[in-house]
Motif scaffolding. Structure first.
Motif, PDB file in Angstrom:
ATOM      1  N   THR A  46      15.114 -16.632  20.182  1.00 34.54           N
ATOM      2  CA  THR A  46      15.640 -17.990  20.371  1.00 34.54           C
ATOM      3  C   THR A  46      14.498 -18.998  20.356  1.00 34.54           C
ATOM      4  O   THR A  46      13.372 -18.697  20.736  1.00 34.54           O
ATOM      5  CB  THR A  46      16.374 -18.155  21.724  1.00 34.54           C
ATOM      6  N   ALA A  47      14.848 -20.197  19.897  1.00 35.49           N
ATOM      7  CA  ALA A  47      13.952 -21.358  19.916  1.00 35.49           C
ATOM      8  C   ALA A  47      12.584 -21.081  19.303  1.00 35.49           C
ATOM      9  O   ALA A  47      11.564 -21.512  19.816  1.00 35.49           O
ATOM     10  CB  ALA A  47      13.797 -21.879  21.353  1.00 35.49           C
ATOM     11  N   GLU A  48      12.601 -20.339  18.203  1.00 32.44           N
ATOM     12  CA  GLU A  48      11.328 -20.017  17.552  1.00 32.44           C
ATOM     13  C   GLU A  48      11.438 -20.238  16.055  1.00 32.44           C
ATOM     14  O   GLU A  48      12.486 -20.012  15.450  1.00 32.44           O
ATOM     15  CB  GLU A  48      11.010 -18.529  17.776  1.00 32.44           C
ATOM     16  N   SER A  49      10.304 -20.661  15.478  1.00 33.19           N
ATOM     17  CA  SER A  49      10.215 -20.646  14.018  1.00 33.19           C
ATOM     18  C   SER A  49       8.802 -20.217  13.645  1.00 33.19           C
ATOM     19  O   SER A  49       7.842 -20.652  14.268  1.00 33.19           O
ATOM     20  CB  SER A  49      10.569 -22.013  13.431  1.00 33.19           C
ATOM     21  N   VAL A  50       8.717 -19.335  12.673  1.00 36.29           N
ATOM     22  CA  VAL A  50       7.433 -18.748  12.289  1.00 36.29           C
ATOM     23  C   VAL A  50       7.173 -19.062  10.823  1.00 36.29           C
ATOM     24  O   VAL A  50       8.015 -18.770   9.962  1.00 36.29           O
ATOM     25  CB  VAL A  50       7.477 -17.205  12.491  1.00 36.29           C
TER      26      VAL A  50
END
Ligand code: PBG
Length: 332
Positions: A46-50
Protein backbone atom coordinates in the motif's frame (compact mmCIF):
# COMPACT_ATOMS: atom_id res chain seq x y z
CA UNK A 1 -7.20 9.92 -55.65
CA UNK A 2 -4.64 12.62 -54.89
CA UNK A 3 -5.16 15.71 -57.02
CA UNK A 4 -1.99 16.50 -58.96
CA UNK A 5 -1.01 20.12 -58.20
CA UNK A 6 -0.91 22.67 -60.97
CA UNK A 7 2.65 23.51 -62.01
CA UNK A 8 4.69 26.09 -60.14
CA UNK A 9 4.04 28.99 -59.58
CA UNK A 10 0.27 28.46 -59.92
CA UNK A 11 0.63 25.95 -57.12
CA UNK A 12 2.90 26.93 -54.29
CA UNK A 13 2.34 24.19 -51.71
CA UNK A 14 4.10 26.30 -49.10
CA UNK A 15 1.17 28.79 -49.10
CA UNK A 16 -0.81 26.55 -46.78
CA UNK A 17 2.14 26.09 -44.44
CA UNK A 18 2.79 29.81 -43.98
CA UNK A 19 0.96 30.48 -40.70
CA UNK A 20 -0.15 28.50 -37.65
CA UNK A 21 -3.78 29.24 -38.53
CA UNK A 22 -3.47 27.85 -42.05
CA UNK A 23 -1.54 24.82 -40.84
CA UNK A 24 -4.20 24.11 -38.23
CA UNK A 25 -6.94 24.49 -40.82
CA UNK A 26 -5.55 21.89 -43.20
CA UNK A 27 -4.04 19.42 -40.72
CA UNK A 28 -5.34 15.99 -41.69
CA UNK A 29 -4.91 14.16 -38.40
CA UNK A 30 -5.38 15.13 -34.79
CA UNK A 31 -4.38 13.73 -31.45
CA UNK A 32 -6.46 14.11 -28.30
CA UNK A 33 -6.33 12.53 -24.82
CA UNK A 34 -9.28 10.35 -25.86
CA UNK A 35 -6.93 8.52 -28.26
CA UNK A 36 -4.82 7.19 -25.41
CA UNK A 37 -4.76 3.99 -23.36
CA UNK A 38 -2.47 4.23 -20.32
CA UNK A 39 -0.61 1.02 -19.38
CA UNK A 40 0.38 0.79 -15.69
CA UNK A 41 2.30 -1.76 -13.60
CA UNK A 42 0.87 -3.11 -10.35
CA UNK A 43 2.65 -4.38 -7.26
CA UNK A 44 1.74 -5.68 -3.78
CA UNK A 45 1.53 -3.36 -0.78
CA UNK A 46 0.00 0.00 0.00
CA UNK A 47 0.91 3.63 -0.61
CA UNK A 48 4.04 2.79 -2.56
CA UNK A 49 5.40 3.41 -6.01
CA UNK A 50 8.73 2.11 -7.25
CA UNK A 51 10.42 3.52 -10.35
CA UNK A 52 11.16 1.20 -13.27
CA UNK A 53 14.81 2.05 -14.07
CA UNK A 54 14.67 1.33 -17.80
CA UNK A 55 11.45 3.35 -18.21
CA UNK A 56 12.05 6.85 -16.80
CA UNK A 57 8.81 8.36 -15.50
CA UNK A 58 7.11 4.94 -15.10
CA UNK A 59 6.50 3.35 -11.68
CA UNK A 60 5.11 0.11 -10.32
CA UNK A 61 2.06 1.10 -8.25
CA UNK A 62 0.28 -0.49 -5.32
CA UNK A 63 -3.48 -0.89 -5.85
CA UNK A 64 -4.38 2.29 -3.93
CA UNK A 65 -1.89 4.23 -6.07
CA UNK A 66 -3.39 2.65 -9.20
CA UNK A 67 -6.77 4.04 -8.12
CA UNK A 68 -5.18 7.48 -7.82
CA UNK A 69 -3.76 7.03 -11.32
CA UNK A 70 -7.27 6.20 -12.56
CA UNK A 71 -8.55 9.40 -10.97
CA UNK A 72 -5.82 11.27 -12.79
CA UNK A 73 -6.81 9.55 -16.04
CA UNK A 74 -10.38 10.74 -15.55
CA UNK A 75 -9.22 14.32 -14.87
CA UNK A 76 -7.01 14.26 -17.96
CA UNK A 77 -9.64 12.77 -20.28
CA UNK A 78 -7.81 9.47 -20.84
CA UNK A 79 -10.59 6.93 -21.45
CA UNK A 80 -8.81 3.68 -20.59
CA UNK A 81 -6.02 2.13 -18.56
CA UNK A 82 -4.34 -1.22 -19.05
CA UNK A 83 -3.11 -3.23 -16.06
CA UNK A 84 0.05 -5.36 -15.86
CA UNK A 85 0.98 -7.12 -12.62
CA UNK A 86 4.40 -7.52 -11.09
CA UNK A 87 3.66 -10.91 -9.54
CA UNK A 88 5.54 -11.94 -6.42
CA UNK A 89 8.01 -14.72 -7.19
CA UNK A 90 6.22 -17.18 -4.89
CA UNK A 91 3.10 -16.82 -7.05
CA UNK A 92 4.90 -17.93 -10.21
CA UNK A 93 4.36 -21.65 -10.69
CA UNK A 94 4.33 -24.26 -13.43
CA UNK A 95 0.52 -24.54 -13.25
CA UNK A 96 0.10 -20.71 -13.36
CA UNK A 97 -2.95 -20.94 -11.08
CA UNK A 98 -2.45 -17.40 -9.76
CA UNK A 99 -3.54 -16.23 -13.22
CA UNK A 100 -7.21 -17.00 -12.50
CA UNK A 101 -7.19 -16.33 -8.76
CA UNK A 102 -10.12 -13.91 -8.23
CA UNK A 103 -7.98 -12.12 -5.64
CA UNK A 104 -4.79 -11.75 -7.67
CA UNK A 105 -3.27 -8.31 -8.04
CA UNK A 106 -4.94 -7.53 -11.36
CA UNK A 107 -8.41 -8.62 -10.26
CA UNK A 108 -8.17 -6.65 -7.03
CA UNK A 109 -7.05 -3.57 -8.95
CA UNK A 110 -9.88 -3.94 -11.48
CA UNK A 111 -12.46 -3.97 -8.67
CA UNK A 112 -10.83 -1.07 -6.82
CA UNK A 113 -10.66 1.10 -9.94
CA UNK A 114 -14.17 0.28 -11.16
CA UNK A 115 -15.47 1.01 -7.68
CA UNK A 116 -13.77 4.41 -7.36
CA UNK A 117 -13.64 5.59 -10.98
CA UNK A 118 -16.26 3.71 -13.00
CA UNK A 119 -15.95 6.16 -15.92
CA UNK A 120 -12.47 4.94 -16.81
CA UNK A 121 -12.42 1.73 -18.86
CA UNK A 122 -10.15 -0.96 -17.46
CA UNK A 123 -8.23 -3.14 -19.87
CA UNK A 124 -6.35 -6.28 -18.84
CA UNK A 125 -3.63 -8.49 -20.21
CA UNK A 126 -4.39 -12.15 -20.88
CA UNK A 127 -1.24 -14.29 -21.03
CA UNK A 128 0.44 -16.58 -18.54
CA UNK A 129 3.88 -14.93 -18.42
CA UNK A 130 3.46 -12.98 -15.15
CA UNK A 131 2.49 -16.22 -13.38
CA UNK A 132 4.65 -18.75 -15.16
CA UNK A 133 7.84 -20.08 -13.63
CA UNK A 134 9.14 -20.37 -17.22
CA UNK A 135 8.34 -16.76 -18.13
CA UNK A 136 6.42 -17.85 -21.25
CA UNK A 137 2.92 -16.79 -22.25
CA UNK A 138 1.83 -20.44 -22.37
CA UNK A 139 2.51 -23.71 -20.57
CA UNK A 140 5.84 -25.33 -21.38
CA UNK A 141 5.93 -29.10 -21.89
CA UNK A 142 9.20 -30.76 -22.93
CA UNK A 143 10.49 -27.40 -24.17
CA UNK A 144 7.40 -26.73 -26.28
CA UNK A 145 4.90 -23.92 -25.59
CA UNK A 146 1.69 -25.92 -25.87
CA UNK A 147 -1.35 -24.29 -27.44
CA UNK A 148 -4.63 -25.94 -26.47
CA UNK A 149 -3.96 -26.49 -22.78
CA UNK A 150 -2.85 -22.87 -22.58
CA UNK A 151 -6.10 -21.70 -24.20
CA UNK A 152 -8.11 -23.48 -21.47
CA UNK A 153 -6.11 -21.57 -18.83
CA UNK A 154 -6.52 -18.26 -20.68
CA UNK A 155 -10.29 -18.78 -20.66
CA UNK A 156 -10.25 -19.17 -16.87
CA UNK A 157 -8.11 -16.06 -16.58
CA UNK A 158 -10.48 -14.10 -18.86
CA UNK A 159 -13.56 -15.12 -16.87
CA UNK A 160 -11.96 -14.05 -13.58
CA UNK A 161 -11.12 -10.65 -15.07
CA UNK A 162 -14.59 -10.23 -16.56
CA UNK A 163 -16.17 -11.17 -13.23
CA UNK A 164 -14.01 -8.52 -11.55
CA UNK A 165 -15.49 -5.91 -13.90
CA UNK A 166 -12.89 -5.50 -16.66
CA UNK A 167 -14.24 -3.57 -19.63
CA UNK A 168 -11.65 -4.65 -22.20
CA UNK A 169 -9.85 -7.98 -22.24
CA UNK A 170 -6.47 -7.95 -24.00
CA UNK A 171 -5.26 -11.42 -24.99
CA UNK A 172 -1.56 -10.85 -25.69
CA UNK A 173 -0.48 -14.48 -25.74
CA UNK A 174 -0.67 -15.30 -29.49
CA UNK A 175 -2.06 -18.82 -28.97
CA UNK A 176 -4.33 -20.05 -31.78
CA UNK A 177 -8.04 -20.21 -31.04
CA UNK A 178 -7.99 -18.19 -27.85
CA UNK A 179 -10.29 -15.41 -29.04
CA UNK A 180 -13.05 -17.85 -30.00
CA UNK A 181 -12.68 -19.83 -26.78
CA UNK A 182 -12.78 -16.67 -24.64
CA UNK A 183 -15.74 -15.23 -26.56
CA UNK A 184 -17.78 -18.44 -26.19
CA UNK A 185 -17.06 -18.60 -22.47
CA UNK A 186 -17.99 -14.92 -21.97
CA UNK A 187 -21.28 -15.45 -23.81
CA UNK A 188 -22.21 -18.53 -21.82
CA UNK A 189 -21.25 -17.01 -18.46
CA UNK A 190 -23.31 -13.84 -18.90
CA UNK A 191 -20.56 -11.42 -19.93
CA UNK A 192 -22.03 -10.51 -23.31
CA UNK A 193 -20.82 -6.91 -23.12
CA UNK A 194 -17.20 -7.54 -22.17
CA UNK A 195 -15.08 -6.37 -25.07
CA UNK A 196 -11.97 -8.02 -26.50
CA UNK A 197 -9.06 -6.03 -27.90
CA UNK A 198 -6.98 -8.76 -29.47
CA UNK A 199 -3.23 -8.41 -29.71
CA UNK A 200 -3.76 -9.82 -33.19
CA UNK A 201 -0.47 -8.86 -34.85
CA UNK A 202 2.08 -9.17 -32.09
CA UNK A 203 5.65 -9.58 -33.22
CA UNK A 204 8.51 -11.44 -31.53
CA UNK A 205 10.28 -8.18 -30.79
CA UNK A 206 13.39 -7.07 -28.93
CA UNK A 207 11.52 -3.84 -28.08
CA UNK A 208 9.78 -5.52 -25.11
CA UNK A 209 12.96 -5.61 -23.00
CA UNK A 210 12.15 -2.86 -20.47
CA UNK A 211 8.61 -4.25 -19.97
CA UNK A 212 10.01 -7.63 -19.01
CA UNK A 213 12.15 -5.81 -16.42
CA UNK A 214 9.08 -3.97 -15.15
CA UNK A 215 7.08 -7.17 -14.59
CA UNK A 216 10.11 -9.15 -13.40
CA UNK A 217 10.02 -11.61 -16.32
CA UNK A 218 13.50 -11.07 -17.73
CA UNK A 219 15.31 -13.56 -15.51
CA UNK A 220 12.50 -16.12 -15.66
CA UNK A 221 12.21 -16.28 -19.44
CA UNK A 222 13.86 -19.37 -20.85
CA UNK A 223 14.38 -19.05 -24.58
CA UNK A 224 12.51 -16.85 -27.02
CA UNK A 225 8.88 -16.31 -27.98
CA UNK A 226 9.35 -16.92 -31.70
CA UNK A 227 7.17 -20.03 -31.88
CA UNK A 228 4.08 -18.01 -31.00
CA UNK A 229 4.80 -14.33 -31.66
CA UNK A 230 5.13 -13.17 -35.28
CA UNK A 231 8.24 -12.98 -37.41
CA UNK A 232 9.20 -9.30 -37.92
CA UNK A 233 9.63 -9.99 -41.63
CA UNK A 234 5.95 -10.73 -42.16
CA UNK A 235 3.11 -8.46 -43.22
CA UNK A 236 0.48 -10.54 -45.06
CA UNK A 237 0.38 -12.87 -42.06
CA UNK A 238 -0.78 -9.94 -39.91
CA UNK A 239 -3.87 -9.64 -42.11
CA UNK A 240 -4.62 -13.35 -41.72
CA UNK A 241 -4.34 -13.04 -37.95
CA UNK A 242 -6.59 -9.99 -37.79
CA UNK A 243 -9.20 -11.66 -40.02
CA UNK A 244 -9.06 -14.79 -37.87
CA UNK A 245 -9.41 -12.90 -34.55
CA UNK A 246 -12.30 -10.79 -35.88
CA UNK A 247 -14.10 -13.89 -37.06
CA UNK A 248 -13.67 -15.43 -33.60
CA UNK A 249 -15.21 -12.45 -31.82
CA UNK A 250 -12.61 -9.72 -31.26
CA UNK A 251 -14.14 -6.23 -31.11
CA UNK A 252 -10.88 -4.38 -31.69
CA UNK A 253 -7.40 -5.34 -32.84
CA UNK A 254 -3.88 -4.29 -32.00
CA UNK A 255 -0.55 -4.08 -33.77
CA UNK A 256 2.51 -4.39 -31.54
CA UNK A 257 5.19 -2.96 -31.38
CA UNK A 258 4.10 0.36 -32.82
CA UNK A 259 6.60 2.73 -34.39
CA UNK A 260 8.56 0.15 -36.42
CA UNK A 261 5.26 -1.40 -37.61
CA UNK A 262 3.22 1.58 -38.87
CA UNK A 263 2.97 -0.10 -42.27
CA UNK A 264 1.07 -2.93 -40.59
CA UNK A 265 -1.29 -0.45 -38.88
CA UNK A 266 -2.08 1.12 -42.23
CA UNK A 267 -2.69 -2.22 -43.96
CA UNK A 268 -4.95 -3.46 -41.15
CA UNK A 269 -7.03 -0.27 -41.09
CA UNK A 270 -7.40 -0.17 -44.88
CA UNK A 271 -8.26 -3.85 -45.16
CA UNK A 272 -10.75 -4.21 -42.29
CA UNK A 273 -11.88 -0.74 -41.19
CA UNK A 274 -12.27 -1.95 -37.60
CA UNK A 275 -11.13 -0.20 -34.40
CA UNK A 276 -7.36 -0.53 -34.68
CA UNK A 277 -4.82 0.21 -31.96
CA UNK A 278 -1.06 0.19 -31.74
CA UNK A 279 1.10 -0.38 -28.71
CA UNK A 280 4.02 2.03 -28.41
CA UNK A 281 5.93 -0.52 -26.36
CA UNK A 282 8.40 -0.19 -23.54
CA UNK A 283 11.51 -0.19 -25.75
CA UNK A 284 10.15 2.56 -27.98
CA UNK A 285 9.39 4.64 -24.91
CA UNK A 286 12.79 3.86 -23.35
CA UNK A 287 14.76 4.90 -26.41
CA UNK A 288 12.97 8.22 -26.74
CA UNK A 289 13.44 8.88 -23.02
CA UNK A 290 17.11 7.92 -23.15
CA UNK A 291 17.77 10.28 -26.05
CA UNK A 292 15.88 13.01 -24.23
CA UNK A 293 17.92 12.43 -21.06
CA UNK A 294 21.10 12.80 -23.10
CA UNK A 295 19.87 16.06 -24.58
CA UNK A 296 19.84 14.46 -28.05
CA UNK A 297 16.10 14.86 -28.69
CA UNK A 298 13.44 17.36 -27.64
CA UNK A 299 11.39 15.02 -25.43
CA UNK A 300 7.99 16.75 -25.43
CA UNK A 301 8.06 17.25 -29.19
CA UNK A 302 9.04 13.69 -30.12
CA UNK A 303 6.39 12.41 -27.71
CA UNK A 304 3.58 14.20 -29.56
CA UNK A 305 5.05 13.57 -33.02
CA UNK A 306 5.42 9.85 -32.36
CA UNK A 307 1.83 9.58 -31.11
CA UNK A 308 0.38 11.63 -33.96
CA UNK A 309 2.13 9.26 -36.38
CA UNK A 310 -0.04 6.40 -35.13
CA UNK A 311 -3.19 8.36 -35.93
CA UNK A 312 -1.85 9.24 -39.38
CA UNK A 313 -1.10 5.55 -39.98
CA UNK A 314 -4.78 4.74 -39.41
CA UNK A 315 -4.91 3.87 -35.73
CA UNK A 316 -7.91 4.86 -33.64
CA UNK A 317 -5.78 4.98 -30.52
CA UNK A 318 -2.46 4.14 -28.92
CA UNK A 319 -1.34 2.31 -25.81
CA UNK A 320 1.48 4.46 -24.51
CA UNK A 321 3.43 4.99 -21.31
CA UNK A 322 3.39 8.67 -22.24
CA UNK A 323 -0.41 8.81 -21.77
CA UNK A 324 -0.58 11.12 -18.73
CA UNK A 325 2.21 13.41 -19.91
CA UNK A 326 0.84 13.54 -23.45
CA UNK A 327 -2.67 14.26 -22.15
CA UNK A 328 -1.33 17.09 -19.99
CA UNK A 329 0.49 18.56 -22.99
CA UNK A 330 -2.58 18.23 -25.23
CA UNK A 331 -4.87 19.77 -22.62
CA UNK A 332 -2.49 22.74 -22.57
C1 PBG B 1 3.19 -10.31 -22.26
C2 PBG B 1 3.25 -8.92 -22.74
C3 PBG B 1 4.41 -8.28 -23.20
C4 PBG B 1 4.06 -6.95 -23.42
C5 PBG B 1 2.70 -6.81 -23.16
N1 PBG B 1 2.20 -8.05 -22.75
C6 PBG B 1 5.81 -8.77 -23.33
C7 PBG B 1 6.09 -10.00 -24.07
O1 PBG B 1 5.31 -10.44 -24.92
O2 PBG B 1 7.13 -10.55 -23.78
C8 PBG B 1 5.04 -5.91 -23.88
C9 PBG B 1 4.70 -4.49 -23.61
C10 PBG B 1 5.83 -3.54 -23.71
O3 PBG B 1 6.97 -3.89 -24.09
O4 PBG B 1 5.61 -2.36 -23.39
N2 PBG B 1 2.22 -11.12 -22.71
Amino acid sequence: MTQAPAPFPTARLRRLRATPALRALVRETSLTPSDLIWPIFLMQGTAESVPVPSMPGVHRLTVDRAVEAAQEARRLGIPAMCLFPYTAMEHRTADCSEAWNPDNLTNRAIRAIKDAVPEVAVMTDIALDPYNIDGHDGFVEDGEIVNDRTVDALVRMALAQAASGADILGPSDMMDGRIGAIRRALESEGFQNTTILSYAAKYASAFYGPFRDAVGATAALKGEKKTYQMDPGNSAEALRLVARDLSEGADMVMVKPGMPYLDICRRVKDEFGVPTFAYQVSGEYAMLRAAEANGWLDGPRVMIESLLAFKRAGCDGVLTYYAPEAARALNG
